[in-house]
Design a protein around this motif. Structure first.
Motif, PDB file in Angstrom:
ATOM      1  N   MET A 169       0.839  -1.180   0.000  1.00  0.00           N
ATOM      2  CA  MET A 169       0.000   0.000   0.000  1.00  0.00           C
ATOM      3  C   MET A 169       0.883   1.243   0.000  1.00  0.00           C
ATOM      4  O   MET A 169       1.914   1.275   0.644  1.00  0.00           O
ATOM      5  CB  MET A 169      -0.896   0.023   1.234  1.00  0.00           C
ATOM      6  CG  MET A 169      -1.960  -1.067   1.242  1.00  0.00           C
ATOM      7  SD  MET A 169      -2.949  -1.086   2.740  1.00  0.00           S
ATOM      8  CE  MET A 169      -4.076   0.224   2.415  1.00  0.00           C
ATOM      9  N   THR A 170       0.412   2.231  -0.675  1.00  0.00           N
ATOM     10  CA  THR A 170       1.180   3.462  -0.736  1.00  0.00           C
ATOM     11  C   THR A 170       0.890   4.321   0.491  1.00  0.00           C
ATOM     12  O   THR A 170      -0.059   4.075   1.245  1.00  0.00           O
ATOM     13  CB  THR A 170       0.828   4.247  -2.010  1.00  0.00           C
ATOM     14  OG1 THR A 170      -0.534   4.635  -1.939  1.00  0.00           O
ATOM     15  CG2 THR A 170       1.074   3.404  -3.253  1.00  0.00           C
ATOM     16  N   THR A 171       1.678   5.330   0.661  1.00  0.00           N
ATOM     17  CA  THR A 171       1.508   6.243   1.790  1.00  0.00           C
ATOM     18  C   THR A 171       0.171   6.958   1.712  1.00  0.00           C
ATOM     19  O   THR A 171      -0.514   7.130   2.729  1.00  0.00           O
ATOM     20  CB  THR A 171       2.656   7.271   1.803  1.00  0.00           C
ATOM     21  OG1 THR A 171       3.896   6.577   1.806  1.00  0.00           O
ATOM     22  CG2 THR A 171       2.557   8.159   3.018  1.00  0.00           C
ATOM     23  N   GLU A 172      -0.236   7.338   0.490  1.00  0.00           N
ATOM     24  CA  GLU A 172      -1.509   8.048   0.323  1.00  0.00           C
ATOM     25  C   GLU A 172      -2.694   7.156   0.696  1.00  0.00           C
ATOM     26  O   GLU A 172      -3.659   7.610   1.323  1.00  0.00           O
ATOM     27  CB  GLU A 172      -1.663   8.544  -1.116  1.00  0.00           C
ATOM     28  CG  GLU A 172      -0.690   9.638  -1.502  1.00  0.00           C
ATOM     29  CD  GLU A 172       0.627   9.084  -2.011  1.00  0.00           C
ATOM     30  OE1 GLU A 172       0.692   7.866  -2.303  1.00  0.00           O
ATOM     31  OE2 GLU A 172       1.599   9.852  -2.091  1.00  0.00           O
ATOM     32  N   SER A 173      -2.615   5.884   0.304  1.00  0.00           N
ATOM     33  CA  SER A 173      -3.726   4.991   0.617  1.00  0.00           C
ATOM     34  C   SER A 173      -3.815   4.707   2.119  1.00  0.00           C
ATOM     35  O   SER A 173      -4.911   4.619   2.675  1.00  0.00           O
ATOM     36  CB  SER A 173      -3.608   3.686  -0.166  1.00  0.00           C
ATOM     37  OG  SER A 173      -2.439   2.996   0.202  1.00  0.00           O
TER      38      SER A 173
END
Length: 55
Positions: A1-5
């Motif tokens: 998962m990305t930081t934004e998600s």
């Protein structure tokens, strides 16, 4: 998962769980409304059967 998600997931969880906690606290503070007028006369509508129409 990305930081934004992960950030969006955390924001969504705070909104959902925060709303639940706020609503529980509000209901515990004032469980019943006092500003409503007294109830009317009971007309026993629940005692009547289902209306049947001849078609």
């Amino acid at each position: 998962m990305t930081t934004e998600s992960i950030l969006m997931m955390a924001v969504a969880m705070v909104i959902i769980w925060g709303g639940l906690i706020v609503s529980i606290v509000a209901l515990r503070a004032r469980p019943e409304r006092d500003d409503l007028p007294p109830g009317g006369v009971d007309d026993h509508r629940q005692d009547a059967g289902i209306i049947e129409h001849d078609t």
